[in-house]
Design an enzyme around this catalytic site. Structure first.
Site, PDB file in Angstrom:
ATOM      1  N   GLU A   1      19.078   0.948 -80.524  1.00 12.78           N
ATOM      2  CA  GLU A   1      17.903   1.625 -81.080  1.00 12.78           C
ATOM      3  C   GLU A   1      18.039   2.004 -82.560  1.00 12.78           C
ATOM      4  O   GLU A   1      17.988   3.201 -82.906  1.00 12.78           O
ATOM      5  CB  GLU A   1      17.569   2.876 -80.268  1.00 12.78           C
ATOM      6  CG  GLU A   1      17.186   2.588 -78.841  1.00 12.78           C
ATOM      7  CD  GLU A   1      16.614   3.809 -78.107  1.00 12.78           C
ATOM      8  OE1 GLU A   1      16.513   4.885 -78.721  1.00 12.78           O
ATOM      9  OE2 GLU A   1      16.257   3.664 -76.924  1.00 12.78           O
TER      10      GLU A   1
ATOM     11  N   GLU B   1      17.801  -0.179 -71.024  1.00 10.14           N
ATOM     12  CA  GLU B   1      17.638   1.225 -70.601  1.00 10.14           C
ATOM     13  C   GLU B   1      16.247   1.401 -70.023  1.00 10.14           C
ATOM     14  O   GLU B   1      15.266   0.933 -70.602  1.00 10.14           O
ATOM     15  CB  GLU B   1      17.760   2.218 -71.772  1.00 10.14           C
ATOM     16  CG  GLU B   1      19.148   2.450 -72.272  1.00 10.14           C
ATOM     17  CD  GLU B   1      19.209   3.471 -73.419  1.00 10.14           C
ATOM     18  OE1 GLU B   1      18.346   4.378 -73.485  1.00 10.14           O
ATOM     19  OE2 GLU B   1      20.112   3.335 -74.249  1.00 10.14           O
TER      20      GLU B   1
HETATM   21  C1  FCB Z   1      17.423   6.541 -75.527  1.00  9.01           C
HETATM   22  C2  FCB Z   1      18.878   6.580 -75.939  1.00  9.01           C
HETATM   23  C3  FCB Z   1      19.797   7.073 -74.850  1.00  9.01           C
HETATM   24  C4  FCB Z   1      19.194   8.213 -74.072  1.00  9.01           C
HETATM   25  C5  FCB Z   1      17.783   7.893 -73.627  1.00  9.01           C
HETATM   26  C6  FCB Z   1      17.123   8.982 -72.817  1.00  9.01           C
HETATM   27  O1  FCB Z   1      16.628   6.564 -76.665  1.00  9.01           O
HETATM   28  O2  FCB Z   1      19.299   5.296 -76.334  1.00  9.01           O
HETATM   29  O3  FCB Z   1      21.020   7.409 -75.441  1.00  9.01           O
HETATM   30  O4  FCB Z   1      19.268   9.385 -74.798  1.00  9.01           O
HETATM   31  O5  FCB Z   1      16.985   7.621 -74.752  1.00  9.01           O
END
Ligand code: FCB
Length: 448
Positions: free
Chosen positions: A169, A355
């Site tokens: 990110e 994620e």
């Molecule tokens: C993302 C991050 C991760 C975590 C999630 C909830 O943006 O990459 O580390 O904090 O959010």
């Protein structure tokens, strides 16, 4: 929750879980680890809820064997974790700290012994503090340092790691870390933060080359993506959504997949970024083997006239929200995957959802159970949404739940729990939640 049976995914699909080093490891001063910008940021008054720090976090640095066993019990095929740059290169330059590499080597070997594919991310936000003192990602030099570190990590591990992720990110680093200052390093530079975008991307490109030179097989980059919905049909709100889409979804992806920056004139940069030098875009656009997609929610935007950032975020009514207040919109994940396919066509490599997950106000009952029905419903909806995009032709190869276990959620400290496993941060006791059982059964059913 949708009562229909979950659809069947292709045989080679990777079911996984994700974590990151700073959020789980603790042991911030052990075995030669250097200081990171997040260690420093946590000490800044008011930066983190209840002044919490990640000095201990989940104590994973000492309890990693137990955590690997939890994953083995879950039956996952992949584990996305991150390497702490300051453990491997304590000052951000110079030779490797062997103890740092030893830790990740032991973890890698333990995962492989359990049939779990290690998928490390090289940078999940924990920049060595000495590099910050030289400008951090505002400095072009940091890109070269990142490539050096990537080479050190790969020299030890590339023979056992099938897929590497360079950055996690970068939009969050640029926007929250440097432009708004909510995250480390905590500067509020607004548009002047944009060189950090280019330097991270250059770091990705140089690191990808260093990884491959050291024998890495596959390399990817992970971003956060959010479909940008205009708050109304007005031209102004449509432009606001367009500007958000450029910043959030395209700034870190167009250069990698297309070799060009999107039009940044909405941010007062009609001539683009002046830190770009000849040859940079070619380095950034060297082919990647996969794209990592982190998805949590869509964004709804309205116009904000006379402002450096020409949009503001609006609530999205009509959907359930997580403990964080984030709207739960699984269909927007299908929309996003189709958007990426439509936008990049043949230039889009295979996608991994690196994620996806939600926080909830989890409680352990006297009987030792955690009934997190909301999380099960969130995950169920999003897994179906991924399948729908695959049915429509998007090449998705894996799905990693954020997160294996509750952990240090950045500025929220330990308040937002995202885990499939509940962690009592006083005793470090790990308790699988109901969602853990749900995910285990899902994975097992896929292998029947
Ligand atoms: C993302 C991050 C991760 C975590 C999630 C909830 O943006 O990459 O580390 O904090 O959010």
């Amino acid at each position: 929750m949708n009562g229909a049976p979950l659809p069947r995914f292709p045989g080679g699909f990777t079911w996984g879980v994700a974590t990151s080093a700073f959020q789980i490891e603790g042991a911030t001063a052990e075995d030669g680890r250097g200081e990171s910008i997040w260690d420093v940021f946590c000490r800044k008054p008011g930066a983190i809820r209840h002044h919490q720090t990640a000095d201990v976090a989940d104590d994973h640095y000492h309890r990693w064997r137990e955590d690997v066993e939890l994953m083995a019990g879950l039956g996952v095929g992949g584990y996305r974790f991150s390497l702490a740059w300051p453990r491997i290169q304590p000052t951000g330059r110079g030779p490797a700290n062997p103890a740092g590499l030893d830790f990740y080597e032991r973890l890698t070997d333990a995962l492989l012994a359990r049939g779990i594919t290690p998928v490390p991310t090289l940078y999940h936000w924990d920049l060595p503090q000495p590099l910050q003192e030289h400008g951090g990602w505002l400095a072009r030099e940091t890109a070269a340092r990142f490539a050096e570190y990537a080479g050190l990590a790969a020299a030890r591990l590339a023979d056992r790691i099938p897929l590497w992720i360079t950055l996690n990110e970068p939009i969050t680093v640029t926007a929250y870390g440097y432009a708004l200052g909510f995250h480390a390093p905590g500067t509020a530079l607004m548009v002047k933060a944009l060189p950090t975008a280019h330097h991270q991307l250059l770091g990705h490109g140089l690191a990808a080359a260093a990884l491959r030179a050291a024998g890495a097989r596959q390399v990817a980059i992970t971003n956060n993506y959010a479909p940008a919905w205009p708050a109304s049909r007005t031209e102004a709100d449509r432009e606001a959504a367009h500007a958000y889409d450029i910043l959030h979804n395209r700034l870190f992806t167009d250069p990698v997949l297309l070799g060009t920056y999107p039009d940044l004139s909405a941010f007062g940069l009609p001539a683009g970024l002046d830190c770009v030098r000849d040859g940079d875009l070619a380095a950034i656009a060297a082919p990647v083997d996969a794209l990592g997609v982190n998805y949590y929610m869509p964004m709804r935007l309205s116009a904000l006239p006379d402002s450096t950032l020409p949009f503001q975020m609006e609530p999205i009514p009509g959907y359930p929200v997580t403990a964080f207040g984030w709207p739960v919109v699984p269909a927007a994940l299908t929309e996003l995957l189709l958007l990426l396919r439509g936008r990049y066509g043949a230039a889009l490599p295979p996608v991994y959802i690196t994620e996806n997950g939600c926080s909830a106000d989890d409680q352990v009952t006297a009987a030792g159970a955690v009934g997190d029905e909301d999380r099960i419903s969130y995950l169920d909806g999003h897994v179906r949404a991924v399948h729908e995009a695959m049915q429509a032709g998007v090449d998705v190869r894996g799905y990693f739940v954020w997160s294996l276990m509750d952990n240090f959620e950045w500025t929220e400290g330990f308040h937002q729990r995202f885990g499939l496993v509940y962690v009592d941060f006083t005793t470090q006791r790990r308790t699988p939640k109901d969602s853990f059982g749900w995910y285990r059964d899902l994975i097992a059913a896929q292998h029947d």
